[in-house]
Design a protein around this motif. Structure first.
Motif, PDB file in Angstrom:
ATOM      1  N   ILE A  84      46.347  51.011  12.995  1.00  0.00           N
ATOM      2  CA  ILE A  84      46.065  50.084  11.893  1.00  0.00           C
ATOM      3  C   ILE A  84      44.606  49.629  11.968  1.00  0.00           C
ATOM      4  N   ALA A  85      44.177  49.242  13.162  1.00  0.00           N
ATOM      5  CA  ALA A  85      42.799  48.774  13.350  1.00  0.00           C
ATOM      6  C   ALA A  85      41.800  49.869  12.995  1.00  0.00           C
ATOM      7  N   ALA A  86      42.112  51.115  13.325  1.00  0.00           N
ATOM      8  CA  ALA A  86      41.205  52.234  13.034  1.00  0.00           C
ATOM      9  C   ALA A  86      41.050  52.429  11.523  1.00  0.00           C
ATOM     10  N   ILE A  87      42.139  52.306  10.776  1.00  0.00           N
ATOM     11  CA  ILE A  87      42.071  52.436   9.319  1.00  0.00           C
ATOM     12  C   ILE A  87      41.235  51.306   8.734  1.00  0.00           C
ATOM     13  N   ARG A  88      41.521  50.079   9.155  1.00  0.00           N
ATOM     14  CA  ARG A  88      40.775  48.934   8.628  1.00  0.00           C
ATOM     15  C   ARG A  88      39.293  49.023   8.991  1.00  0.00           C
ATOM     16  N   LYS A  89      38.995  49.487  10.192  1.00  0.00           N
ATOM     17  CA  LYS A  89      37.592  49.649  10.602  1.00  0.00           C
ATOM     18  C   LYS A  89      36.903  50.674   9.697  1.00  0.00           C
ATOM     19  N   SER A  90      37.576  51.786   9.457  1.00  0.00           N
ATOM     20  CA  SER A  90      37.004  52.834   8.612  1.00  0.00           C
ATOM     21  C   SER A  90      36.756  52.333   7.188  1.00  0.00           C
ATOM     22  N   VAL A  91      37.761  51.691   6.593  1.00  0.00           N
ATOM     23  CA  VAL A  91      37.663  51.280   5.194  1.00  0.00           C
ATOM     24  C   VAL A  91      36.778  50.051   5.018  1.00  0.00           C
ATOM     25  N   PHE A  92      37.065  49.003   5.772  1.00  0.00           N
ATOM     26  CA  PHE A  92      36.369  47.741   5.523  1.00  0.00           C
ATOM     27  C   PHE A  92      35.009  47.640   6.213  1.00  0.00           C
ATOM     28  N   GLN A  93      34.929  48.036   7.466  1.00  0.00           N
ATOM     29  CA  GLN A  93      33.651  47.906   8.175  1.00  0.00           C
ATOM     30  C   GLN A  93      32.699  49.051   7.832  1.00  0.00           C
ATOM     31  N   GLU A  94      33.162  50.283   7.968  1.00  0.00           N
ATOM     32  CA  GLU A  94      32.256  51.416   7.776  1.00  0.00           C
ATOM     33  C   GLU A  94      31.933  51.660   6.303  1.00  0.00           C
ATOM     34  N   GLU A  95      32.948  51.658   5.432  1.00  0.00           N
ATOM     35  CA  GLU A  95      32.691  51.929   4.010  1.00  0.00           C
ATOM     36  C   GLU A  95      32.105  50.725   3.283  1.00  0.00           C
ATOM     37  N   GLN A  96      32.628  49.521   3.564  1.00  0.00           N
ATOM     38  CA  GLN A  96      32.268  48.351   2.760  1.00  0.00           C
ATOM     39  C   GLN A  96      31.356  47.357   3.475  1.00  0.00           C
ATOM     40  N   GLY A  97      31.078  47.597   4.750  1.00  0.00           N
ATOM     41  CA  GLY A  97      30.140  46.746   5.470  1.00  0.00           C
ATOM     42  C   GLY A  97      30.651  45.356   5.830  1.00  0.00           C
ATOM     43  N   VAL A  98      31.967  45.199   5.924  1.00  0.00           N
ATOM     44  CA  VAL A  98      32.538  43.901   6.285  1.00  0.00           C
ATOM     45  C   VAL A  98      32.296  43.634   7.773  1.00  0.00           C
ATOM     46  N   ASP A  99      31.901  42.427   8.088  1.00  0.00           N
ATOM     47  CA  ASP A  99      31.669  41.997   9.465  1.00  0.00           C
ATOM     48  C   ASP A  99      32.980  42.086  10.259  1.00  0.00           C
ATOM     49  N   PRO A 100      32.960  42.709  11.455  1.00  0.00           N
ATOM     50  CA  PRO A 100      34.174  42.814  12.271  1.00  0.00           C
ATOM     51  C   PRO A 100      34.837  41.464  12.543  1.00  0.00           C
ATOM     52  N   ALA A 101      34.048  40.401  12.662  1.00  0.00           N
ATOM     53  CA  ALA A 101      34.622  39.074  12.928  1.00  0.00           C
ATOM     54  C   ALA A 101      35.427  38.571  11.733  1.00  0.00           C
ATOM     55  N   LEU A 102      35.048  38.997  10.535  1.00  0.00           N
ATOM     56  CA  LEU A 102      35.829  38.623   9.348  1.00  0.00           C
ATOM     57  C   LEU A 102      37.064  39.500   9.215  1.00  0.00           C
ATOM     58  N   GLU A 103      36.906  40.781   9.520  1.00  0.00           N
ATOM     59  CA  GLU A 103      38.028  41.710   9.389  1.00  0.00           C
ATOM     60  C   GLU A 103      39.129  41.409  10.400  1.00  0.00           C
ATOM     61  N   PHE A 104      38.741  41.190  11.641  1.00  0.00           N
ATOM     62  CA  PHE A 104      39.718  40.914  12.696  1.00  0.00           C
ATOM     63  C   PHE A 104      39.614  39.428  13.014  1.00  0.00           C
ATOM     64  N   ASP A 105      40.368  38.648  12.239  1.00  0.00           N
ATOM     65  CA  ASP A 105      40.222  37.195  12.163  1.00  0.00           C
ATOM     66  C   ASP A 105      41.195  36.411  13.040  1.00  0.00           C
ATOM     67  N   GLY A 106      41.919  37.096  13.918  1.00  0.00           N
ATOM     68  CA  GLY A 106      42.856  36.407  14.804  1.00  0.00           C
ATOM     69  C   GLY A 106      44.210  36.130  14.165  1.00  0.00           C
ATOM     70  N   LYS A 107      44.424  36.597  12.937  1.00  0.00           N
ATOM     71  CA  LYS A 107      45.691  36.337  12.245  1.00  0.00           C
ATOM     72  C   LYS A 107      46.642  37.538  12.285  1.00  0.00           C
TER      73      LYS A 107
END
Length: 147
Positions: A18-41
């Motif tokens: 799951i984390a690998a998919i979110r990293k690929s889509v949100f961080q790599e493609e869209q430039g979302v900060d990892p701290a926002l993507e993986f928010d502890g929730k």
């Protein structure tokens, strides 16, 4: 797409995928900060995971806001398999799962450019467009109806 399987993820076993998919889509493609993507929730949420031909291709997270309201977040499908309805199927599965848990209301913060996906599932826009993680979003809501 008869080889598509969507299920509630086993955590922690399936979380790395799951984390690998979110990293690929949100961080790599869209430039979302990892701290926002993986928010502890993630630990307090349910996750759905989609397999196509036994390969992980998509995911979403369900977070409970109260006993009758849930927020579906982090819907992500890997780019090579987009356009096949996988995101829609993940959402349909999430909504069915929530209906079985007697959740009455679902909210999402849709990226503005994909809101039509949610409109087709009867989500209704609320309020103005706002920025989240530097990306235009719109709040949407759906009331679940039970037979």
């Amino acid at each position: 797409m008869s080889n598509l399987v969507i299920k509630i993820a086993k955590i922690p076993e399936e979380f790395p995928a799951i984390a690998a998919i979110r990293k690929s889509v949100f961080q790599e493609e869209q430039g979302v900060d990892p701290a926002l993507e993986f928010d502890g929730k993630d630990e307090i949420s349910d996750h759905l995971i989609a397999y196509l031909d036994d390969k992980v291709v998509g995911t979403t997270r369900i977070r409970y806001l109260d006993e009758k309201t849930a927020k579906i977040e982090r819907l992500a499908v890997l780019s090579p398999v987009r356009g096949q309805g996988i995101g829609n199927k993940i959402m349909q599965n999430a909504l069915l799962f929530l209906a079985h848990k007697n959740i009455r209301e679902v909210v999402i913060h849709s990226q503005e450019y994909v809101k039509s996906l949610y409109q087709k599932l009867d989500f209704v826009e609320e309020g103005e467009i706002f920025e989240e993680a530097g990306i235009p979003h719109v709040k949407m809501r759906k009331i679940l109806h039970f037979p």
